[in-house]
Design a protein around this motif. Structure first.
Motif, PDB file in Angstrom:
ATOM      1  N   GLY A  95      23.693 -17.934 -26.713  1.00  0.00           N
ATOM      2  CA  GLY A  95      23.144 -19.036 -27.483  1.00  0.00           C
ATOM      3  C   GLY A  95      23.874 -20.349 -27.260  1.00  0.00           C
ATOM      4  O   GLY A  95      23.836 -21.245 -28.101  1.00  0.00           O
ATOM      5  N   ILE A  96      24.537 -20.469 -26.128  1.00  0.00           N
ATOM      6  CA  ILE A  96      25.303 -21.672 -25.815  1.00  0.00           C
ATOM      7  C   ILE A  96      24.457 -22.562 -24.908  1.00  0.00           C
ATOM      8  O   ILE A  96      23.897 -22.082 -23.922  1.00  0.00           O
ATOM      9  CB  ILE A  96      26.633 -21.306 -25.118  1.00  0.00           C
ATOM     10  CG1 ILE A  96      27.483 -20.446 -26.057  1.00  0.00           C
ATOM     11  CG2 ILE A  96      27.388 -22.554 -24.680  1.00  0.00           C
ATOM     12  CD1 ILE A  96      28.709 -19.850 -25.404  1.00  0.00           C
ATOM     13  N   PRO A  97      24.346 -23.862 -25.222  1.00  0.00           N
ATOM     14  CA  PRO A  97      23.556 -24.764 -24.378  1.00  0.00           C
ATOM     15  C   PRO A  97      24.114 -24.815 -22.951  1.00  0.00           C
ATOM     16  O   PRO A  97      25.316 -24.652 -22.726  1.00  0.00           O
ATOM     17  CB  PRO A  97      23.701 -26.125 -25.052  1.00  0.00           C
ATOM     18  CG  PRO A  97      24.318 -25.889 -26.375  1.00  0.00           C
ATOM     19  CD  PRO A  97      24.947 -24.549 -26.354  1.00  0.00           C
ATOM     20  N   LEU A  98      23.236 -25.074 -21.998  1.00  0.00           N
ATOM     21  CA  LEU A  98      23.646 -25.109 -20.598  1.00  0.00           C
ATOM     22  C   LEU A  98      24.557 -26.286 -20.281  1.00  0.00           C
ATOM     23  O   LEU A  98      25.207 -26.301 -19.233  1.00  0.00           O
ATOM     24  CB  LEU A  98      22.426 -25.109 -19.682  1.00  0.00           C
ATOM     25  CG  LEU A  98      21.604 -23.812 -19.718  1.00  0.00           C
ATOM     26  CD1 LEU A  98      20.447 -23.894 -18.735  1.00  0.00           C
ATOM     27  CD2 LEU A  98      22.463 -22.598 -19.430  1.00  0.00           C
TER      28      LEU A  98
ATOM     29  N   VAL B  30      36.473 -22.678 -10.162  1.00  0.00           N
ATOM     30  CA  VAL B  30      35.532 -23.807 -10.110  1.00  0.00           C
ATOM     31  C   VAL B  30      34.400 -23.537  -9.116  1.00  0.00           C
ATOM     32  O   VAL B  30      33.224 -23.569  -9.504  1.00  0.00           O
ATOM     33  CB  VAL B  30      36.247 -25.146  -9.823  1.00  0.00           C
ATOM     34  CG1 VAL B  30      35.246 -26.261  -9.571  1.00  0.00           C
ATOM     35  CG2 VAL B  30      37.166 -25.510 -10.985  1.00  0.00           C
ATOM     36  N   PRO B  31      34.683 -23.260  -7.849  1.00  0.00           N
ATOM     37  CA  PRO B  31      33.559 -22.973  -6.949  1.00  0.00           C
ATOM     38  C   PRO B  31      32.846 -21.663  -7.303  1.00  0.00           C
ATOM     39  O   PRO B  31      31.636 -21.548  -7.095  1.00  0.00           O
ATOM     40  CB  PRO B  31      34.196 -22.911  -5.558  1.00  0.00           C
ATOM     41  CG  PRO B  31      35.647 -22.738  -5.771  1.00  0.00           C
ATOM     42  CD  PRO B  31      35.958 -23.291  -7.123  1.00  0.00           C
ATOM     43  N   ALA B  32      33.608 -20.713  -7.867  1.00  0.00           N
ATOM     44  CA  ALA B  32      32.999 -19.427  -8.205  1.00  0.00           C
ATOM     45  C   ALA B  32      31.901 -19.591  -9.259  1.00  0.00           C
ATOM     46  O   ALA B  32      30.847 -18.957  -9.155  1.00  0.00           O
ATOM     47  CB  ALA B  32      34.054 -18.441  -8.690  1.00  0.00           C
ATOM     48  N   ILE B  33      32.131 -20.448 -10.253  1.00  0.00           N
ATOM     49  CA  ILE B  33      31.091 -20.595 -11.269  1.00  0.00           C
ATOM     50  C   ILE B  33      29.865 -21.314 -10.712  1.00  0.00           C
ATOM     51  O   ILE B  33      28.757 -21.118 -11.214  1.00  0.00           O
ATOM     52  CB  ILE B  33      31.592 -21.250 -12.576  1.00  0.00           C
ATOM     53  CG1 ILE B  33      32.004 -22.691 -12.374  1.00  0.00           C
ATOM     54  CG2 ILE B  33      32.685 -20.442 -13.211  1.00  0.00           C
ATOM     55  CD1 ILE B  33      32.312 -23.420 -13.673  1.00  0.00           C
ATOM     56  N   PHE B  34      30.061 -22.104  -9.675  1.00  0.00           N
ATOM     57  CA  PHE B  34      28.898 -22.721  -9.022  1.00  0.00           C
ATOM     58  C   PHE B  34      28.180 -21.710  -8.129  1.00  0.00           C
ATOM     59  O   PHE B  34      26.954 -21.700  -8.062  1.00  0.00           O
ATOM     60  CB  PHE B  34      29.309 -23.968  -8.224  1.00  0.00           C
ATOM     61  CG  PHE B  34      29.562 -25.155  -9.095  1.00  0.00           C
ATOM     62  CD1 PHE B  34      28.502 -25.896  -9.619  1.00  0.00           C
ATOM     63  CD2 PHE B  34      30.859 -25.531  -9.420  1.00  0.00           C
ATOM     64  CE1 PHE B  34      28.733 -26.991 -10.440  1.00  0.00           C
ATOM     65  CE2 PHE B  34      31.102 -26.628 -10.244  1.00  0.00           C
ATOM     66  CZ  PHE B  34      30.040 -27.355 -10.753  1.00  0.00           C
TER      67      PHE B  34
ATOM     68  N   GLN C 126      24.149 -16.488 -12.887  1.00  0.00           N
ATOM     69  CA  GLN C 126      24.712 -15.472 -13.781  1.00  0.00           C
ATOM     70  C   GLN C 126      25.458 -16.118 -14.951  1.00  0.00           C
ATOM     71  O   GLN C 126      25.376 -15.648 -16.088  1.00  0.00           O
ATOM     72  CB  GLN C 126      25.678 -14.532 -13.027  1.00  0.00           C
ATOM     73  CG  GLN C 126      24.983 -13.639 -12.031  1.00  0.00           C
ATOM     74  CD  GLN C 126      24.988 -14.217 -10.621  1.00  0.00           C
ATOM     75  OE1 GLN C 126      24.912 -15.431 -10.422  1.00  0.00           O
ATOM     76  NE2 GLN C 126      25.050 -13.354  -9.623  1.00  0.00           N
ATOM     77  N   VAL C 127      26.174 -17.195 -14.669  1.00  0.00           N
ATOM     78  CA  VAL C 127      26.913 -17.887 -15.722  1.00  0.00           C
ATOM     79  C   VAL C 127      25.926 -18.492 -16.729  1.00  0.00           C
ATOM     80  O   VAL C 127      26.104 -18.367 -17.944  1.00  0.00           O
ATOM     81  CB  VAL C 127      27.843 -18.982 -15.135  1.00  0.00           C
ATOM     82  CG1 VAL C 127      28.467 -19.829 -16.236  1.00  0.00           C
ATOM     83  CG2 VAL C 127      28.928 -18.359 -14.261  1.00  0.00           C
ATOM     84  N   GLU C 128      24.869 -19.121 -16.211  1.00  0.00           N
ATOM     85  CA  GLU C 128      23.872 -19.714 -17.111  1.00  0.00           C
ATOM     86  C   GLU C 128      23.164 -18.643 -17.932  1.00  0.00           C
ATOM     87  O   GLU C 128      22.870 -18.855 -19.115  1.00  0.00           O
ATOM     88  CB  GLU C 128      22.877 -20.547 -16.311  1.00  0.00           C
ATOM     89  CG  GLU C 128      23.480 -21.848 -15.818  1.00  0.00           C
ATOM     90  CD  GLU C 128      22.520 -22.679 -14.978  1.00  0.00           C
ATOM     91  OE1 GLU C 128      21.450 -22.163 -14.567  1.00  0.00           O
ATOM     92  OE2 GLU C 128      22.840 -23.856 -14.741  1.00  0.00           O
ATOM     93  N   THR C 129      22.898 -17.494 -17.330  1.00  0.00           N
ATOM     94  CA  THR C 129      22.276 -16.389 -18.066  1.00  0.00           C
ATOM     95  C   THR C 129      23.186 -15.933 -19.202  1.00  0.00           C
ATOM     96  O   THR C 129      22.727 -15.699 -20.323  1.00  0.00           O
ATOM     97  CB  THR C 129      21.980 -15.205 -17.114  1.00  0.00           C
ATOM     98  OG1 THR C 129      21.097 -15.653 -16.098  1.00  0.00           O
ATOM     99  CG2 THR C 129      21.370 -14.029 -17.861  1.00  0.00           C
ATOM    100  N   GLU C 130      24.472 -15.838 -18.919  1.00  0.00           N
ATOM    101  CA  GLU C 130      25.440 -15.422 -19.945  1.00  0.00           C
ATOM    102  C   GLU C 130      25.529 -16.475 -21.050  1.00  0.00           C
ATOM    103  O   GLU C 130      25.595 -16.136 -22.235  1.00  0.00           O
ATOM    104  CB  GLU C 130      26.810 -15.188 -19.311  1.00  0.00           C
ATOM    105  CG  GLU C 130      27.845 -14.653 -20.264  1.00  0.00           C
ATOM    106  CD  GLU C 130      27.545 -13.257 -20.792  1.00  0.00           C
ATOM    107  OE1 GLU C 130      27.982 -12.966 -21.927  1.00  0.00           O
ATOM    108  OE2 GLU C 130      26.869 -12.468 -20.109  1.00  0.00           O
TER     109      GLU C 130
END
Length: 176
Positions: free
Chosen positions: A53-56, A35-39, A44-48
């Protein structure tokens, strides 16, 4: 002959509960770290997500799902730990102790909490499937399990049976 040597089911139960506790703890820790790691690594997560093609919006769903999964896994660990302790009293030959009635009640409440957490988890999973337009996703269900509700009822009833059995044994011992 003692129960330690005579009952292979208890030995199997202890092994299964050790594995269950380890897996639940590992899952809870992994999700709690994620959880904190993705924040921390949000860009990088949003770029992936964008590259797939996945909405943010999926970012929020993913973080929510991980947080709920961490809580659920921690609760599963607690249930397995309580059951581990109960198995110990059975193995030692004295299961009708007040602590086991308390353990069963706690297991029932925790199992109910796990069931309730399953409802928002299922909703978030459905939301994640919708926003990712995952046509191949399996049916995630509604988060309500009849068997889990039945288990909660059984645990509450068994807690009362153990409580009554303990009281009856104490009364019997007092009259002897």
């Amino acid at each position: 002959m003692s129960l330690r040597k005579a009952d292979p089911l208890l030995a199997i139960a202890r092994i299964v509960l050790i594995v269950m506790q380890a897996l639940a703890a590992l899952g809870a820790i992994a999700c709690a770290i994620a959880v904190p790691a993705i924040f921390i690594f949000r860009s990088q997560v949003e770029t992936e997500l964008r590259s797939e093609g996945i909405p943010l919006d999926a970012f929020t769903a993913l973080a929510s799902l991980l947080a709920l999964a961490a809580i659920a896994a921690a609760l599963v660990f607690l249930v397995a730990r309580l059951l581990w302790r109960m198995v110990g009293t059975v193995r030692d030959g004295d299961p009708f102790v007040p602590e086991n009635a308390t353990r069963l009640s706690r297991m029932a409440w925790i199992t109910l909490a796990i069931q309730l957490i399953g409802i928002p988890m299922a909703a978030v999973a459905v939301w994640l499937n919708e926003i990712t337009q995952d046509a191949h996703a399996e049916n995630v269900g509604d988060g309500i399990s009849v068997s889990a509700i039945l288990l909660v009822l059984i645990l509450f009833i068994l807690a009362r049976v153990f409580r009554k059995g303990t009281e009856m044994r104490e009364e019997l011992e007092g009259t002897v």
